[in-house]
Enzyme design. Sequence first.
Site, PDB file in Angstrom:
ATOM      1  N   ASP A   1       5.779   1.346   6.708  1.00 24.96           N
ATOM      2  CA  ASP A   1       4.413   1.087   6.531  1.00 24.96           C
ATOM      3  C   ASP A   1       3.496   2.134   5.427  1.00 24.96           C
ATOM      4  OD1 ASP A   1       2.328  -0.180   6.644  1.00 24.96           O
ATOM      5  OD2 ASP A   1       1.760   0.188   8.881  1.00 24.96           O
TER       6      ASP A   1
ATOM      7  N   GLU B   1      -5.198   1.665   2.432  1.00 17.38           N
ATOM      8  CA  GLU B   1      -5.254   0.473   3.463  1.00 17.38           C
ATOM      9  C   GLU B   1      -5.509   0.326   4.702  1.00 17.38           C
ATOM     10  OE1 GLU B   1      -3.060  -2.829   5.339  1.00 17.38           O
ATOM     11  OE2 GLU B   1      -2.792  -0.643   5.890  1.00 17.38           O
ATOM     12  N   GLU B   2      -4.306   1.966   4.808  1.00 12.60           N
ATOM     13  CA  GLU B   2      -4.694   1.963   7.398  1.00 12.60           C
ATOM     14  C   GLU B   2      -5.828   2.446   7.207  1.00 12.60           C
ATOM     15  OE1 GLU B   2      -2.161   1.538   8.583  1.00 12.60           O
ATOM     16  OE2 GLU B   2      -0.155   1.275   7.099  1.00 12.60           O
TER      17      GLU B   2
ATOM     18  N   HIS C   1       4.084   2.912  13.212  1.00 11.84           N
ATOM     19  CA  HIS C   1       2.467   3.891  13.444  1.00 11.84           C
ATOM     20  C   HIS C   1       3.900   5.060  14.191  1.00 11.84           C
ATOM     21  CE1 HIS C   1      -1.423   1.870  11.225  1.00 11.84           C
ATOM     22  NE2 HIS C   1       0.124   1.712  10.479  1.00 11.84           N
TER      23      HIS C   1
ATOM     24  N   HIS D   1       0.409  -1.759   0.252  1.00  9.11           N
ATOM     25  CA  HIS D   1       0.172   0.024  -0.220  1.00  9.11           C
ATOM     26  C   HIS D   1       0.864   1.469   0.004  1.00  9.11           C
ATOM     27  CE1 HIS D   1      -0.080   1.081   4.260  1.00  9.11           C
ATOM     28  NE2 HIS D   1      -0.101  -0.432   4.756  1.00  9.11           N
TER      29      HIS D   1
HETATM   30 CO    CO Z   1       0.697  -1.182   6.353  1.00  8.59          CO
END
Ligand code: CO
Length: 383
Positions: free
Chosen positions: A203, A235-236, A346, A88
């Site tokens: 990420d 995606e998140e 994150h 993503h």
């Molecule tokens: Co991810």
Amino acid sequence: MHNACRLLSLFVLTAAFAWPQNDTLDSVERLLKELTEAHGPSGYEDPVRRIMRREFTPLADDIQTDGLGSLIARLDGSSETRVMMAAHMDEVGMLVRRIRPDGYLTFQTVGGWLGQALINQRYIIMTRNGPVRGITGLKTPHVTPQSERPHLHDRDRIFIDVGARDQRDAEERLGIRPGDPIAPDSPFMKLNDPKLYVGKAWDDRIGLAVEIEVLKRLRRLPPPNTVFAVATAQEEVGLRGAQTSSNIVKPDIGISIEVGVAADYPFITQDQAQERLGGGPGIFLHDSSMIPNVKFRDFVADLADSEDIPLQFEVLSGYGEDGAMMQRAHGGAPSINITVPTRYLHNHNGVLHRDDFDRAVDLVEHIIRHLDPATVEQLKSFD
Ligand code: CO
């Protein structure tokens, strides 16, 4: 002091305090730096999509987007068996809720954040006039009562300071509007080791980089299938771009490429997460969005074994990933999640290891090269 001496001592001082490991980046490191420093909270992936389109274009036979902005690159191999890779583009961020009369901003978080990770950090507000700097203010301890000090921060009381005099200044001089996306600002660096990379948004920019490197190798020697390398949007906030792109790709088999959860630092337990940096790529055996196909999982573990690629197993109670949508698309497809272990997801500063990235590229390439039509039929069969 003589001028020459002065110059010499300046040179010695500079040499002693230089950061030699950051001076020269190889081509992969330059790509990773560009990907991780790009700003693209969920729904505002443009800057990342531009990089991905540039990288995919010379490698793919066709490129299209879905209605949410996911980028789908197709590479034709020797059969029509459809292998989908997904990583993503979006990162966790925020968007402007309101510009207060005093010029400070309040915001809505986009994706999963701990309140304390948001505080006293640097951000970029993506306005129509271009990037604007902001910082999240935190009250000084001098005025914080003892009773308040140990408490975790309530994210509803965090605000952004953009240096505006008032609301009008924020709107007119800086061009800020409600709804403008906000991304963490955190430059790439190495952590006192040429192979330890620090940055935001690993990420899932590291997953995108795996896709690019795998596609480069497959371009040189085509695989026994048709590969769809997908850079998904949103995606998140619930795997949204993986859902829409899977509807277009209609995969026979799905490989999600993600960040793993490294647990090699203090005060995290092996029952919370099991990966460590430098131990090779990971494969998820459980997360809250997906149970991987058992035959496909064993196929990957056996393949890693025979190719001498170290592989780490991960069982998480939480977490969600794009594999969950590929798994459910078009009547269902065997899917797995392959990871590059990463510390401190994150947050403004995540850490990963170059060797894990390189081995993840090796592993995904080998998986795809072994997915001929007969093997995929066998993996899909429940008879
Ligand atoms: Co991810």
